[in-house]
Motif scaffolding. Sequence first.
Motif, PDB file in Angstrom:
ATOM      1  N   THR A  70      -5.609  11.717  10.420  1.00 25.70           N
ATOM      2  CA  THR A  70      -6.124  10.288  10.651  1.00 25.70           C
ATOM      3  C   THR A  70      -5.636   9.882  11.779  1.00 25.70           C
ATOM      4  O   THR A  70      -5.712   8.184  11.970  1.00 25.70           O
ATOM      5  CB  THR A  70      -4.472  10.306   9.747  1.00 25.70           C
ATOM      6  N   ALA A  71      -5.319  10.764  13.004  1.00 23.96           N
ATOM      7  CA  ALA A  71      -4.488  10.091  14.015  1.00 23.96           C
ATOM      8  C   ALA A  71      -6.050   8.952  14.458  1.00 23.96           C
ATOM      9  O   ALA A  71      -6.285   7.681  15.771  1.00 23.96           O
ATOM     10  CB  ALA A  71      -3.727  10.581  14.983  1.00 23.96           C
ATOM     11  N   LYS A  72      -6.741  10.347  14.602  1.00 23.71           N
ATOM     12  CA  LYS A  72      -8.578   9.387  14.943  1.00 23.71           C
ATOM     13  C   LYS A  72      -9.092   8.592  14.540  1.00 23.71           C
ATOM     14  O   LYS A  72      -9.584   7.985  14.671  1.00 23.71           O
ATOM     15  CB  LYS A  72      -9.442  10.248  14.872  1.00 23.71           C
ATOM     16  N   ALA A  73      -8.693   8.461  12.907  1.00 20.79           N
ATOM     17  CA  ALA A  73      -8.959   7.651  11.744  1.00 20.79           C
ATOM     18  C   ALA A  73      -8.391   5.844  12.557  1.00 20.79           C
ATOM     19  O   ALA A  73      -9.484   4.835  12.587  1.00 20.79           O
ATOM     20  CB  ALA A  73      -8.946   8.114  10.894  1.00 20.79           C
ATOM     21  N   ALA A  74      -7.828   6.225  12.676  1.00 18.31           N
ATOM     22  CA  ALA A  74      -6.388   5.192  12.877  1.00 18.31           C
ATOM     23  C   ALA A  74      -6.902   4.506  14.100  1.00 18.31           C
ATOM     24  O   ALA A  74      -7.810   3.205  14.626  1.00 18.31           O
ATOM     25  CB  ALA A  74      -5.463   5.375  12.957  1.00 18.31           C
ATOM     26  N   ARG A  75      -7.319   5.269  15.386  1.00 17.86           N
ATOM     27  CA  ARG A  75      -7.920   4.115  16.564  1.00 17.86           C
ATOM     28  C   ARG A  75      -9.871   3.955  16.214  1.00 17.86           C
ATOM     29  O   ARG A  75     -10.152   2.724  17.020  1.00 17.86           O
ATOM     30  CB  ARG A  75      -8.182   5.724  17.341  1.00 17.86           C
ATOM     31  N   LEU A  76     -10.390   4.397  15.736  1.00 15.15           N
ATOM     32  CA  LEU A  76     -11.574   4.632  15.060  1.00 15.15           C
ATOM     33  C   LEU A  76     -11.495   2.690  14.904  1.00 15.15           C
ATOM     34  O   LEU A  76     -12.356   2.317  14.595  1.00 15.15           O
ATOM     35  CB  LEU A  76     -12.699   5.129  14.356  1.00 15.15           C
ATOM     36  N   VAL A  77     -10.410   2.161  13.509  1.00 14.03           N
ATOM     37  CA  VAL A  77     -10.567   1.680  13.291  1.00 14.03           C
ATOM     38  C   VAL A  77      -9.486   0.137  13.256  1.00 14.03           C
ATOM     39  O   VAL A  77      -9.539  -1.017  13.010  1.00 14.03           O
ATOM     40  CB  VAL A  77     -10.181   1.681  11.574  1.00 14.03           C
ATOM     41  N   ASN A  78      -9.290   0.566  15.018  1.00  9.80           N
ATOM     42  CA  ASN A  78      -8.191   0.234  15.118  1.00  9.80           C
ATOM     43  C   ASN A  78      -6.777  -0.282  14.007  1.00  9.80           C
ATOM     44  O   ASN A  78      -6.390  -1.810  14.432  1.00  9.80           O
ATOM     45  CB  ASN A  78      -8.907  -1.505  15.596  1.00  9.80           C
ATOM     46  N   ALA A  79      -5.840   0.675  13.805  1.00  6.20           N
ATOM     47  CA  ALA A  79      -5.454   0.843  12.862  1.00  6.20           C
ATOM     48  C   ALA A  79      -3.940   1.191  13.402  1.00  6.20           C
ATOM     49  O   ALA A  79      -4.136   2.085  14.409  1.00  6.20           O
ATOM     50  CB  ALA A  79      -5.353   1.154  11.554  1.00  6.20           C
ATOM     51  N   ARG A  80      -2.088   0.775  13.570  1.00  3.24           N
ATOM     52  CA  ARG A  80      -1.282   1.754  13.892  1.00  3.24           C
ATOM     53  C   ARG A  80      -1.793   2.361  12.697  1.00  3.24           C
ATOM     54  O   ARG A  80      -1.011   3.555  13.759  1.00  3.24           O
ATOM     55  CB  ARG A  80      -0.009   0.586  13.343  1.00  3.24           C
ATOM     56  N   LYS A  81      -1.345   2.800  12.165  1.00  8.96           N
ATOM     57  CA  LYS A  81      -1.218   4.311  10.911  1.00  8.96           C
ATOM     58  C   LYS A  81      -2.355   4.001  10.153  1.00  8.96           C
ATOM     59  O   LYS A  81      -2.377   3.091   9.302  1.00  8.96           O
ATOM     60  CB  LYS A  81      -0.257   4.247  10.543  1.00  8.96           C
ATOM     61  N   VAL A  82      -3.111   5.176   9.738  1.00  4.20           N
ATOM     62  CA  VAL A  82      -4.034   5.852   8.273  1.00  4.20           C
ATOM     63  C   VAL A  82      -3.161   6.831   7.912  1.00  4.20           C
ATOM     64  O   VAL A  82      -2.849   7.821   9.028  1.00  4.20           O
ATOM     65  CB  VAL A  82      -5.262   6.100   9.178  1.00  4.20           C
ATOM     66  N   THR A  83      -2.947   6.670   6.359  1.00  2.20           N
ATOM     67  CA  THR A  83      -2.108   7.171   5.963  1.00  2.20           C
ATOM     68  C   THR A  83      -2.810   7.914   4.509  1.00  2.20           C
ATOM     69  O   THR A  83      -4.037   6.836   3.666  1.00  2.20           O
ATOM     70  CB  THR A  83      -0.840   6.971   5.434  1.00  2.20           C
ATOM     71  N   ARG A  84      -2.746   8.955   3.954  1.00  2.00           N
ATOM     72  CA  ARG A  84      -3.300   9.330   2.481  1.00  2.00           C
ATOM     73  C   ARG A  84      -2.431   8.421   1.917  1.00  2.00           C
ATOM     74  O   ARG A  84      -1.553   7.991   1.425  1.00  2.00           O
ATOM     75  CB  ARG A  84      -2.801  10.809   2.555  1.00  2.00           C
ATOM     76  N   ALA A  85      -3.330   8.171   0.892  1.00  2.00           N
ATOM     77  CA  ALA A  85      -3.228   7.015  -0.474  1.00  2.00           C
ATOM     78  C   ALA A  85      -2.901   7.374  -1.747  1.00  2.00           C
ATOM     79  O   ALA A  85      -3.319   8.344  -1.414  1.00  2.00           O
ATOM     80  CB  ALA A  85      -4.707   6.210  -0.546  1.00  2.00           C
ATOM     81  N   THR A  86      -2.169   7.098  -2.307  1.00  2.23           N
ATOM     82  CA  THR A  86      -1.458   7.179  -3.714  1.00  2.23           C
ATOM     83  C   THR A  86      -2.267   7.263  -4.179  1.00  2.23           C
ATOM     84  O   THR A  86      -3.562   5.877  -4.595  1.00  2.23           O
ATOM     85  CB  THR A  86      -0.006   6.594  -3.755  1.00  2.23           C
ATOM     86  N   PRO A  87      -2.447   8.000  -5.940  1.00  2.00           N
ATOM     87  CA  PRO A  87      -3.269   8.043  -6.847  1.00  2.00           C
ATOM     88  C   PRO A  87      -3.598   6.316  -6.984  1.00  2.00           C
ATOM     89  O   PRO A  87      -4.266   6.341  -7.950  1.00  2.00           O
ATOM     90  CB  PRO A  87      -3.001   8.914  -7.494  1.00  2.00           C
ATOM     91  N   GLU A  88      -2.427   5.890  -7.138  1.00  3.31           N
ATOM     92  CA  GLU A  88      -2.555   3.900  -8.040  1.00  3.31           C
ATOM     93  C   GLU A  88      -3.306   3.778  -6.821  1.00  3.31           C
ATOM     94  O   GLU A  88      -4.387   2.278  -7.423  1.00  3.31           O
ATOM     95  CB  GLU A  88      -0.661   3.220  -7.884  1.00  3.31           C
ATOM     96  N   PHE A  89      -3.106   3.176  -5.786  1.00  9.96           N
ATOM     97  CA  PHE A  89      -3.666   2.792  -4.316  1.00  9.96           C
ATOM     98  C   PHE A  89      -5.384   2.985  -4.463  1.00  9.96           C
ATOM     99  O   PHE A  89      -6.318   2.325  -4.222  1.00  9.96           O
ATOM    100  CB  PHE A  89      -2.670   3.132  -3.085  1.00  9.96           C
ATOM    101  N   VAL A  90      -5.554   4.524  -4.412  1.00 12.62           N
ATOM    102  CA  VAL A  90      -7.322   4.674  -4.935  1.00 12.62           C
ATOM    103  C   VAL A  90      -7.530   4.419  -6.401  1.00 12.62           C
ATOM    104  O   VAL A  90      -8.662   3.402  -5.689  1.00 12.62           O
ATOM    105  CB  VAL A  90      -7.433   6.321  -4.704  1.00 12.62           C
ATOM    106  N   ARG A  91      -6.908   4.348  -7.224  1.00 14.26           N
ATOM    107  CA  ARG A  91      -7.221   3.700  -8.614  1.00 14.26           C
ATOM    108  C   ARG A  91      -7.761   2.151  -8.645  1.00 14.26           C
ATOM    109  O   ARG A  91      -8.742   1.240  -7.960  1.00 14.26           O
ATOM    110  CB  ARG A  91      -6.944   3.847  -9.566  1.00 14.26           C
ATOM    111  N   GLU A  92      -6.468   1.509  -7.899  1.00 15.39           N
ATOM    112  CA  GLU A  92      -6.853   0.502  -7.732  1.00 15.39           C
ATOM    113  C   GLU A  92      -8.304  -0.204  -6.433  1.00 15.39           C
ATOM    114  O   GLU A  92      -8.316  -1.047  -6.706  1.00 15.39           O
ATOM    115  CB  GLU A  92      -5.368  -0.590  -6.831  1.00 15.39           C
ATOM    116  N   ALA A  93      -7.755   0.423  -5.423  1.00 14.49           N
ATOM    117  CA  ALA A  93      -9.819   0.263  -4.252  1.00 14.49           C
ATOM    118  C   ALA A  93     -10.603   0.928  -5.141  1.00 14.49           C
ATOM    119  O   ALA A  93     -11.210  -0.359  -4.430  1.00 14.49           O
ATOM    120  CB  ALA A  93      -9.331   0.699  -3.298  1.00 14.49           C
TER     121      ALA A  93
END
Length: 155
Positions: A70-93
């Motif tokens: 996730t730290a590598k993914a954050a650097r790749l998308v210029n995000a401060r933090k990338v974290t695993r999403a909740t089931p609700e977040f996944v379903r909404e997206a």
Amino acid sequence: MHANAVRVAAYLREHGATGEIVELPESAPTAVAAAAQLGCEVGAIANSLIFSADGSPLLVLTSGAHRVDTAKAARLVNARKVTRATPEFVREATGQPIGGVAPIGHPRPVPALVDTWLDEYEVVWAAAGHPHTVFPTSYAELLRLTGGSPADVGD
């Protein structure tokens, strides 16, 4: 076929994809379960994982053979933090349940990183919107279908 899989099938047809949706006899919520049913290497399974990148959805398509850094993914998308999403977040997206999230067919486009490790396989299998459905594709086609960026996302 489940309504999510019907949407994914329509997306595949509309975008000139080569694969057809396959309904599995058993649920395949993990890469190991999918590979066992398909008779392929676990690395040929494209896990469609949704993360929260500073609160916005991020799709990471990774080989079933490894985990996302996730730290590598954050650097790749210029995000401060990338974290695993909740089931609700996944379903909404995505409009799809965890364990069956397809890389396509979402209500709105989701930015995507596509694991370069998937390019090692001639045929890659991705979920089709439901834990019982998958479709065959290729690394190049995944990039085209998702509009994603090639990336080394493994830990």
